[in-house]
Design a protein around this motif. Structure first.
Motif, mmCIF file in Angstrom:
data_model
loop_
_atom_site.group_PDB
_atom_site.id
_atom_site.type_symbol
_atom_site.label_atom_id
_atom_site.label_comp_id
_atom_site.label_asym_id
_atom_site.label_seq_id
_atom_site.Cartn_x
_atom_site.Cartn_y
_atom_site.Cartn_z
ATOM 1 N N ILE A 136 -15.498 7.860 -8.250
ATOM 2 C CA ILE A 136 -14.341 7.105 -7.782
ATOM 3 C C ILE A 136 -14.455 6.869 -6.280
ATOM 4 C CG2 ILE A 136 -11.844 7.200 -7.453
ATOM 5 C CD1 ILE A 136 -11.640 8.697 -10.089
ATOM 6 N N ARG A 137 -14.780 7.928 -5.565
ATOM 7 C CA ARG A 137 -14.903 7.851 -4.103
ATOM 8 C C ARG A 137 -15.993 6.826 -3.720
ATOM 9 N NH1 ARG A 137 -12.201 11.897 -0.591
ATOM 10 N NH2 ARG A 137 -10.703 10.755 -1.887
ATOM 11 N N GLU B 45 -8.661 3.784 -4.260
ATOM 12 C CA GLU B 45 -9.013 4.544 -5.472
ATOM 13 C C GLU B 45 -7.964 4.419 -6.574
ATOM 14 O OE1 GLU B 45 -9.400 8.577 -4.347
ATOM 15 O OE2 GLU B 45 -11.326 8.339 -3.358
ATOM 16 N N LEU B 46 -6.737 4.110 -6.182
ATOM 17 C CA LEU B 46 -5.596 4.215 -7.095
ATOM 18 C C LEU B 46 -5.810 3.601 -8.488
ATOM 19 C CD1 LEU B 46 -2.843 5.582 -6.851
ATOM 20 C CD2 LEU B 46 -1.885 3.366 -6.218
ATOM 21 N N PRO B 47 -6.234 2.330 -8.577
ATOM 22 C CA PRO B 47 -6.377 1.762 -9.929
ATOM 23 C C PRO B 47 -7.380 2.526 -10.791
ATOM 24 C CG PRO B 47 -6.455 0.040 -8.279
ATOM 25 C CD PRO B 47 -6.534 1.338 -7.547
ATOM 26 N N MET B 48 -8.391 3.113 -10.170
ATOM 27 C CA MET B 48 -9.387 3.836 -10.969
ATOM 28 C C MET B 48 -8.797 5.099 -11.586
ATOM 29 S SD MET B 48 -13.118 3.578 -9.281
ATOM 30 C CE MET B 48 -14.085 3.996 -10.718
ATOM 31 N N LEU B 49 -7.806 5.696 -10.894
ATOM 32 C CA LEU B 49 -7.181 6.905 -11.434
ATOM 33 C C LEU B 49 -6.421 6.595 -12.711
ATOM 34 C CD1 LEU B 49 -5.798 8.509 -8.166
ATOM 35 C CD2 LEU B 49 -7.836 9.166 -9.430
ATOM 36 N N TYR B 50 -5.942 5.340 -12.817
ATOM 37 C CA TYR B 50 -5.154 4.979 -13.993
ATOM 38 C C TYR B 50 -5.975 4.290 -15.064
ATOM 39 C CZ TYR B 50 -1.060 6.250 -11.299
ATOM 40 O OH TYR B 50 -0.134 6.947 -10.572
ATOM 41 N N GLY B 51 -7.302 4.211 -14.864
ATOM 42 C CA GLY B 51 -8.156 3.541 -15.838
ATOM 43 C C GLY B 51 -8.232 4.326 -17.137
ATOM 44 N N GLU C 42 -7.927 6.303 -0.351
ATOM 45 C CA GLU C 42 -7.148 6.753 -1.506
ATOM 46 C C GLU C 42 -6.318 5.615 -2.104
ATOM 47 O OE1 GLU C 42 -6.729 11.509 -0.469
ATOM 48 O OE2 GLU C 42 -4.959 10.239 -0.335
ATOM 49 N N LEU D 201 0.866 -1.185 0.000
ATOM 50 C CA LEU D 201 0.000 0.000 0.000
ATOM 51 C C LEU D 201 0.900 1.230 0.000
ATOM 52 C CD1 LEU D 201 -2.514 -1.073 2.783
ATOM 53 C CD2 LEU D 201 -2.845 -1.210 0.322
ATOM 54 N N LEU D 202 0.389 2.331 -0.514
ATOM 55 C CA LEU D 202 1.138 3.587 -0.440
ATOM 56 C C LEU D 202 1.093 4.077 1.003
ATOM 57 C CD1 LEU D 202 -0.030 5.594 -3.590
ATOM 58 C CD2 LEU D 202 2.122 4.391 -3.260
ATOM 59 N N THR E 71 -14.618 12.480 -9.621
ATOM 60 C CA THR E 71 -14.068 12.262 -8.285
ATOM 61 C C THR E 71 -15.102 11.584 -7.383
ATOM 62 O OG1 THR E 71 -12.829 14.273 -8.620
ATOM 63 C CG2 THR E 71 -12.881 13.416 -6.393
#
Lengths: 402, 253
Positions: free
Chosen positions: B123-124, B108-114, B105, B97-98, B120
């Protein structure tokens, strides 16, 4: 990945490592602020020195009589009676690039007025003298060309003379006596203070040079001639022309005059301040490098942590480009913030220092641009370069990185 | 059921050292939708390498890998990244994990790179649902350092689930956890599997493998055994047993 997400991810990463972000920005802030402050202060001091040299008058060439030799004894510069009014007027007429010429007479005389007396410098000058010396009249006016032509008994006086002879003020229109001759005061000069060599420039009575020759000194020869050139780059040429002209007049006899260029003095003084600016610049450069090394250290130390972070991002589907854009945006945000704060701090502190010392501040745009560019380049490079290497790894390697 | 994973004679050789390491030497394997597979083996048997190949974190030296019917053996870095993002959910032994980033958050990470764009809020919302599935919605704003190992692994599972992958891959997911927490994680897996999610995991613990439906054993880079699990353990029952035992031992009130 949409750009808005890149920004979001970059901002989150900066917030996540707030301490690292602050330290990086601090490196930029200190570097930029130091350079701006140092260079601004240096420039301010330089312009201060230049202004005080300029107050002597700009682009001035002076001609002095040479040495007279009587019975084997050399009289030193100025002792020869060699310069004439005619030569001064011919120089003005014949040599190009000259703004003004003033034949000069200098003498110390006891000056009387108001029942008081004072030994002051009594100078004979042309009407253009005040323009040459960048001097202005505070009250009344300068004597006229008519006064010069008629060798009138008029004078303008400096503030020290006013203080000594007219303590209750208002000297314009009244008269003072030099060698028992009454001279009418037509104007009072503005205070000029002490000159570069420590003598009081305000302790002066200026009369037309014709009056001085005829009524005070009672001889035909001048003490000196001052010449104002149009521009600094013509001075060497004019100096040469004047020398040639005077030499020619003397028909091959030994030169009994000397032509001096004020530029030399100005150059010596500006060389001093230039050295100072270079010194301050060097100190600032060192702070910039130290700040840069700080940035570098922080960035490189965080490589392990960030390589793992990159591994995680790659593992969940980030492209190499997404990661690089994120790091670039982070570095740019830090550089812009650090640079802005650095500029504010640098300009602010140089304002403060100059206010405390009464110097002029000249904030140098090139210093700002140079400092910001250097810090930003270091920040971006050391933020970006390790990230670039990490983003090229396979995700599994990046995750295992230690 | 459709074939989710088809491996045909997969090889992986590492050339980094003096001697090439033949980590995987010819694995042929088919996994169909809804399966729950455990790959076991001693360390060095190639099970983790196989897992990384399945997860598209690494590329096979030789052989064919069909994921959901499409050949992924020759895709480039970015295409593999998209695949990891959309079709695979990967869970690591060390959670990955970060740090200093909230659970939410992290999820959420993989969705940001989709490749698809979500607002927002979407995603949340999805991240919260995902955390809800693993029973951690009340820890959404906690940092990994404030969570127990089991909770961190559940955040990682939520992250793997957020893009609704075809298959969930877990590399020793209980390797860093105590036995009770391991059972808890296996409970999460069994629940997800019951909802129809295909799961493949690597483990070296026999009892953990017993929670799965099918056990594969690897030795020296080859599959040597492929058996269905007969007396499958049920995590909820095991949990009950552990709690009872702890109560008897007065470990908990």
């Amino acid at each position: 990945m949409r750009f808005i997400n890149v920004i979001k991810v970059a901002l989150r990463a900066l917030r996540r490592s707030a301490m690292r972000s602050i330290l990086t920005a601090l490196g930029i802030i200190i570097g930029v602020a130091a350079v701006i402050a140092m260079v601004s202060i240096g420039n301010g001091a330089k312009s201060q020195v230049e202004a005080s040299i300029a107050s002597l008058g700009q682009n001035i060439i002076s001609v002095y009589p040479g040495s007279a030799t009587t019975g084997g004894m050399h009289g030193g510069w100025g002792s020869a009676s060699s310069l004439t009014v005619d030569e001064a007027l011919t120089i003005r007429r014949e040599i190009s690039g000259i703004v003004a010429v003033s034949p000069e007479m200098r003498d110390r005389q006891q000056v009387l007025a108001n029942g008081l007396n004072w030994n002051s410098s009594v100078n004979g000058e042309d009407v253009t003298y005040l323009d040459i010396r960048l001097w202005t009249i505070a009250e009344g006016e300068m004597f006229t060309e008519g006064d010069v032509n008629s060798a009138a008994k008029v004078c303008v006086i400096g503030q020290t003379v006013v203080a000594k002879l007219f303590p209750d003020g208002d000297p314009v229109g009244r008269s003072l006596r030099i060698r028992n001759l009454p001279f009418k005061i037509v104007g009072v000069l503005k205070a000029k203070g002490f000159n570069y060599f420590g003598s009081d420039q305000d302790d002066v009575v200026i009369i037309p040079y014709t009056s001085h020759l005829k009524r005070i000194a009672r001889r035909p020869n001048l003490n000196s001639i001052i010449i104002q050139a149009e521009s600094p780059d013509q001075m060497t040429r004019i100096q040469q022309d004047v020398t040639d002209f005077l030499q020619q007049r003397r028909n091959g006899r030994d030169p009994d005059f000397t032509v001096r260029n004020q530029q030399e003095l100005a150059e010596a003084a500006t060389a001093t301040t230039k050295t100072m600016t270079v010194l301050l610049g060097a100190i600032a450069g060192v702070s910039l490098i130290v700040g840069g090394i700080g940035i570098m250290n922080i960035m490189l130390v965080s490589v392990t942590e960030r390589t793992r972070e990159i591994g995680i991002r790659l593992a969940v589907g980030a492209h190499g480009r997404d990661v690089l854009t994120q790091f670039l945006v982070e570095a740019i945000i830090l550089s812009v913030m650090g640079g802005t704060l650095g500029i504010l701090l640098g300009v602010g502190s140089s304002q403060l220092i100059s206010r405390l010392n009464g110097w002029p501040v000249l904030v140098s745009t090139s210093a700002i641009v140079g400092a910001v560019a250097f810090s930003a380049a270091i920040g971006v490079f050391f933020g970006f370069y390790p990230a670039r290497k990490a983003a090229q790894l396979d995700p599994i390697e990046a995750l295992r990185y230690e | 059921m459709s074939h989710v994973v088809q491996l045909e004679d997969i090889h992986k050789t590492y050339e980094s050292g003096e001697v090439p390491v033949l980590a995987v030497r010819g694995v042929t394997l088919t996994i169909t939708g809804g399966e729950f597979v455990a790959i076991m083996g001693a360390s060095g048997s190639g099970k983790s390498t196989l897992m990384n190949l399945l997860g598209c974190l690494d590329r096979p030296t030789r052989g064919r890998y069909l994921l959901g019917g499409t050949d992924v053996s020759n895709l480039d870095r970015n295409e593999l990244a998209d695949l990891r993002n959309q079709k695979l959910g990967f869970i690591f032994q060390g959670f990955n994990l970060l740090s200093r980033t909230t659970a939410l958050e992290n999820v959420e990470l993989p969705m940001l790179y989709g490749r698809r764009h979500f607002s927002t809020r979407e995603i949340r919302e999805r991240a919260r649902q995902s955390l809800d599935i693993v029973g951690l919605s009340n820890r959404a704003d906690h940092f990994p350092s404030q969570l127990s190992g089991g909770q961190q692994q559940r955040v990682a599972i939520a992250r793997a689930l957020i893009n609704e992958p075809q298959i969930l891959l877990a590399d020793e997911p209980t390797g860093n956890l105590d036995s009770k927490t391991s059972v808890e994680i296996m409970g999460v897996f069994q629940k997800l599997n019951a909802q129809g999610i295909t799961i493949v995991m690597v483990t070296h613990e026999l009892d953990i493998a017993h929670y799965c439906k099918r056990n594969l054993i690897m030795r020296d880079g080859r599959l040597v055994s492929d058996t269905p699990v007969v007396d499958r353990l049920v995590a909820t029952e095991q949990m009950q047993r552990i709690v009872t035992a702890e109560t008897d031992a007065k470990l908990i009130a």
